[in-house]
Design an enzyme around this catalytic site. Structure first.
Site, PDB file in Angstrom:
ATOM      1  N   LYS A 220      -2.779  -5.529   0.741  1.00  8.89           N
ATOM      2  CA  LYS A 220      -2.427  -6.615   1.672  1.00  8.89           C
ATOM      3  C   LYS A 220      -3.468  -6.706   2.789  1.00  8.89           C
ATOM      4  O   LYS A 220      -3.938  -7.791   3.132  1.00  8.89           O
ATOM      5  CB  LYS A 220      -1.020  -6.365   2.252  1.00  8.89           C
ATOM      6  CG  LYS A 220       0.077  -6.607   1.225  1.00  8.89           C
ATOM      7  CD  LYS A 220       1.445  -6.092   1.653  1.00  8.89           C
ATOM      8  CE  LYS A 220       2.432  -6.257   0.492  1.00  8.89           C
ATOM      9  NZ  LYS A 220       3.766  -5.684   0.744  1.00  8.89           N
TER      10      LYS A 220
ATOM     11  N   GLN B 132       7.093  -2.598   5.234  1.00  9.95           N
ATOM     12  CA  GLN B 132       7.014  -2.231   3.814  1.00  9.95           C
ATOM     13  C   GLN B 132       8.266  -1.437   3.417  1.00  9.95           C
ATOM     14  O   GLN B 132       8.636  -0.481   4.076  1.00  9.95           O
ATOM     15  CB  GLN B 132       5.753  -1.389   3.579  1.00  9.95           C
ATOM     16  CG  GLN B 132       5.489  -1.056   2.132  1.00  9.95           C
ATOM     17  CD  GLN B 132       5.136  -2.287   1.291  1.00  9.95           C
ATOM     18  OE1 GLN B 132       4.345  -3.126   1.716  1.00  9.95           O
ATOM     19  NE2 GLN B 132       5.745  -2.402   0.120  1.00  9.95           N
TER      20      GLN B 132
ATOM     21  N   ASP C 289       8.019 -11.989   5.034  1.00 10.06           N
ATOM     22  CA  ASP C 289       8.583 -11.561   3.749  1.00 10.06           C
ATOM     23  C   ASP C 289       9.754 -12.447   3.320  1.00 10.06           C
ATOM     24  O   ASP C 289      10.189 -12.395   2.179  1.00 10.06           O
ATOM     25  CB  ASP C 289       9.101 -10.117   3.879  1.00 10.06           C
ATOM     26  CG  ASP C 289       8.155  -9.108   3.243  1.00 10.06           C
ATOM     27  OD1 ASP C 289       7.352  -9.522   2.386  1.00 10.06           O
ATOM     28  OD2 ASP C 289       8.231  -7.929   3.605  1.00 10.06           O
TER      29      ASP C 289
END
Ligand code: NDP
Length: 285
Positions: A53, A97, A120
């Site tokens: 990422k 995460q 997200d």
């Protein structure tokens, strides 16, 4: 005739090249879009995802920051860090995460990210926006699959779509996005009766189960478009999806391979959500 391969890397490259001028424009007029990635602990898979990422941010000119925190961190301390990121103007997106260590209250953490920085698409506000078909970040993997279907001009409206898996991050948002494109959607899960029969109704079949090569010939409608979300690591280290790779080639009309299908799309959509959040914050969208 062998099924058509739907190439996720080709779609990813298209998405990223379309984002580049938007990043340049935001940077020229204001500042680079900014993404903070919060990594708790040393899960090797998470470390790879985070590295990829951050690398993709660098390639696009998005400012990124990695916060690597020990797995002993408390929920309270993590909430404090996220609050700090919420306050910072140069951070447009915050990604926590997962998985988080078991002692951390995942729900409170995901809730603490400001909805307009939740790139997200996991915050309940964004889930509500998704259900209502309103704007806001959408879960990256299903949003990427919709981009792939669109760019390969796979018809969705009026088709029977079957999603196997009902997780909050893949199955449920996938079903909702297909529904918004006017598919007739069936969601299957581990308690579904006659799973193979349900799956065979799918002109579009999405496997998001987490079981290697679980979906075999008897689950696939001849000519169907089969999207394989599964990423299962085999003993020899190779990746295999949730769909049997030989069977899908023989029976489907089109399919996403593993690797090289859905995987590359997830990061591309994270970048898209970050750029969109920056445009929203800077009012230049
Ligand atoms: P979860 O474990 O959260 O969900 C799995 C789902 O599959 C559940 O809804 C479960 O049903 C269902 N399921 C399990 N066994 C069966 C069965 N025998 N028959 C029917 N349904 C079953 O997984 P995720 O949604 O997070 O991920 C799914 C897969 O996708 C994994 O392989 C994951 O690694 C991969 N993935 C890949 C991404 C990418 O970028 N390529 C991104 C995210 C995930 P129930 O609810 O009843 O338990």
């Amino acid at each position: 005739m062998s099924a058509r391969v739907l190439d996720g890397k080709w779609v990813r490259d298209q998405i990223l090249s379309e984002l580049r001028p938007r990043v340049e424009r935001i940077t020229r007029d204001h500042r680079p879009p900014g993404l903070a990635v919060v990594l708790v602990g040393n899960d090797p898979a998470s470390e790879i995802y985070v590295r990829n990422k951050i690398r993709t941010c660098g390639e696009l000119g998005i400012y990124s920051e990695k916060l690597a925190l020990p797995d002993t961190i408390t929920t309270g301390d993590l909430l404090g860090m996220i609050e700090g990121l919420n306050q910072r103007n140069e951070i447009d997106g915050i990604l926590v995460q997962v998985p988080l260590p078991p002692h951390v209250d995942k729900h409170r953490i995901l809730l603490s990210v400001l909805p307009d920085k939740d790139v997200d698409g996991f915050h309940p506000v964004n889930i509500g926006n998704l259900v209502a078909n309103s704007s806001g970040s959408k879960a990256c993997t299903p949003a990427g699959i919709m981009e792939l279907l669109r760019r390969y001009e796979i018809p969705i409206a009026g088709k029977n779509a079957v999603v196997v898996g009902r997780s909050d991050i893949v199955g449920k948002p996938m079903a909702m996005l297909l529904l918004h494109q006017n598919a007739t959607v069936t969601i299957c899960h581990s308690k579904t009766s006659n799973l193979a029969e349900e799956c065979r109704r799918g002109e579009i079949l999405v496997g998001a189960i987490g079981k290697p090569a679980f979906l075999t010939t008897e689950f696939i409608r001849p000519g169907a478009t089969v999207i394989d979300v599964g990423t299962n690591r085999q003993a020899d280290g190779k990746l295999i999806g949730d769909v049997n790779p030989d069977d899908v080639k023989a029976v489907a009309g089109a399919y996403t391979p593993v690797p090289g299908g859905v995987g590359p799309l997830t990061i591309a959509m994270l970048m898209a959500n970050t750029v969109q959040a920056a445009e929203h914050h800077l009012c230049c969208g």
